[in-house]
Write a protein that holds these residues in place. Structure first.
Motif, PDB file in Angstrom:
ATOM      1  N   CYS A   1      21.714  62.545   0.556  1.00  0.00           N
ATOM      2  CA  CYS A   1      20.549  62.818  -0.622  1.00  0.00           C
ATOM      3  C   CYS A   1      21.281  62.275  -1.957  1.00  0.00           C
ATOM      4  O   CYS A   1      20.917  63.011  -2.949  1.00  0.00           O
TER       5      CYS A   1
ATOM      6  N   CYS B   1      26.595  61.694  -0.749  1.00  0.00           N
ATOM      7  CA  CYS B   1      26.478  61.663   0.248  1.00  0.00           C
ATOM      8  C   CYS B   1      25.602  60.563   0.740  1.00  0.00           C
ATOM      9  O   CYS B   1      24.640  60.452  -0.643  1.00  0.00           O
TER      10      CYS B   1
ATOM     11  N   CYS C   1      22.131  69.200   1.353  1.00  0.00           N
ATOM     12  CA  CYS C   1      20.961  68.817   2.571  1.00  0.00           C
ATOM     13  C   CYS C   1      21.398  68.374   4.443  1.00  0.00           C
ATOM     14  O   CYS C   1      20.891  68.101   5.173  1.00  0.00           O
TER      15      CYS C   1
ATOM     16  N   PHE D   1      23.954  66.666   6.148  1.00  0.00           N
ATOM     17  CA  PHE D   1      23.131  65.413   6.435  1.00  0.00           C
ATOM     18  C   PHE D   1      25.035  65.314   7.489  1.00  0.00           C
ATOM     19  O   PHE D   1      25.820  65.694   7.164  1.00  0.00           O
TER      20      PHE D   1
ATOM     21  N   CYS E   1      26.997  68.117   4.843  1.00  0.00           N
ATOM     22  CA  CYS E   1      26.750  68.263   3.086  1.00  0.00           C
ATOM     23  C   CYS E   1      26.085  69.065   3.095  1.00  0.00           C
ATOM     24  O   CYS E   1      25.211  69.788   3.671  1.00  0.00           O
TER      25      CYS E   1
HETATM   26 ZN   LIG Z   1      23.566  65.290   1.485  1.00  0.00          ZN
END
Ligand SMILES: [Zn+2]
Length: 282
Positions: free
Chosen positions: A34, A31, A53, A55, A50
């Motif tokens: 993170c 990722c 997090c 994302f 993700c």
């Molecule tokens: Zn992440």
């Protein structure tokens, strides 16, 4: 004869050299936000978000259409490709750059025009392909988006554009810039025809695409954390001679400052757009 000399013939290799490596490459993705290592299949199943997090990874045009449309869709103007009007050459000839991108991605330019259904409602959707020369807008992208809008008008369907672009295509110079006016004029006609246009801005949406159709939606929706802007932060800092605030040019910042109408998580996007179309079309 030395004792270590191999006397027997070596074991015959039956597998070709390119297949001898253990295939783990590309199975795992880190990722960008993170640093979590995610199994690719899990990431795909989670709509390229993700799990830790949230994302939002980039999606290509076909994945995007699969996310937004129900099942099958019909592609329009797929054969359209650039004629390289300026015979442009930078580190390599533009014509070669186009051919390589076409071969790698299986599309002829940086946008796919699709006619399909979104939660049962017929729509025309143009989805940009970032992998194709940075999703840049040259004559083909401008023309395809314009024709997509015209198709929406002819068939009385709402129009949706998914932007993911570095801006105008430098290799087509002024011709790229002319697309801004052309697409914007077509959107004005769509507005006169009282048909809704929903613009989805994904990471990144910059330059001439921001300066034309991406910001002209009846609703402008951003994905979380997407970079959205016209000029890059470094250029702006140098011009205004001021430090830019934290989170500048990200979706959430733009929402706070009135440039976007909503920031919607990818898993809610389809239903959100369907709901918005219900409201706009009643
Ligand atoms: Zn992440």
């Amino acid at each position: 004869m030395a004792w270590f000399k191999r006397e027997k013939k070596p074991i015959e290799q039956t597998t070709p050299p390119e297949e001898r490596r253990v295939r783990t490459e590309g199975l795992w993705i880190k990722c960008d936000s993170c640093g979590t290592i995610i199994f690719r299949k899990d990431l795909e199943a989670n709509l390229f978000v993700c799990p830790k997090c949230q994302f939002h990874f980039k999606m290509n045009a076909k994945q995007r259409l699969a996310l937004l449309l129900d099942g099958r869709w019909t592609e329009h103007d797929s054969g359209m490709m650039s004629t390289d009007p300026l015979k442009f050459v930078d580190t390599k000839p533009y014509a070669r750059r186009i051919k390589e991108a076409q071969k790698k991605l299986g599309v002829n330019d940086a946008v796919i025009t699709a006619e399909g259904q979104l939660n049962g409602r017929p729509v025309v959707c143009c989805a940009m392909e970032f992998g194709f020369i940075g999703g840049s807008m040259g004559a083909v992208v401008g023309e395809k988006v314009t024709r997509g809008i015209e198709l929406a008008m002819e068939t009385r369907q709402p129009f949706i554009a998914v932007s993911c672009s570095g801006g105008a295509r430098m290799m087509e110079g002024t011709i790229s810039l002319m697309q801004l006016a052309k697409v914007s004029a077509a959107l004005a006609r769509l507005d006169d025809a009282k048909l809704p246009y929903i613009s989805l801005l994904t990471d990144p949406t910059t330059g001439g695409v921001t300066a034309s159709f991406a910001m002209l939606g009846d609703l402008n929706i951003g994905e979380p954390g997407a970079l959205i802007g016209f000029a890059g932060p470094r250029v702006i800092e140098q011009t205004i001679r001021q430090k830019l605030p934290e989170g500048f040019q990200r979706s959430e910042f733009l929402l706070d400052h009135g440039f976007l109408d909503a920031v919607v998580h990818r898993k809610d996007l389809k239903n959100y757009i369907a709901g918005a179309l219900d409201l706009l079309l009643t």
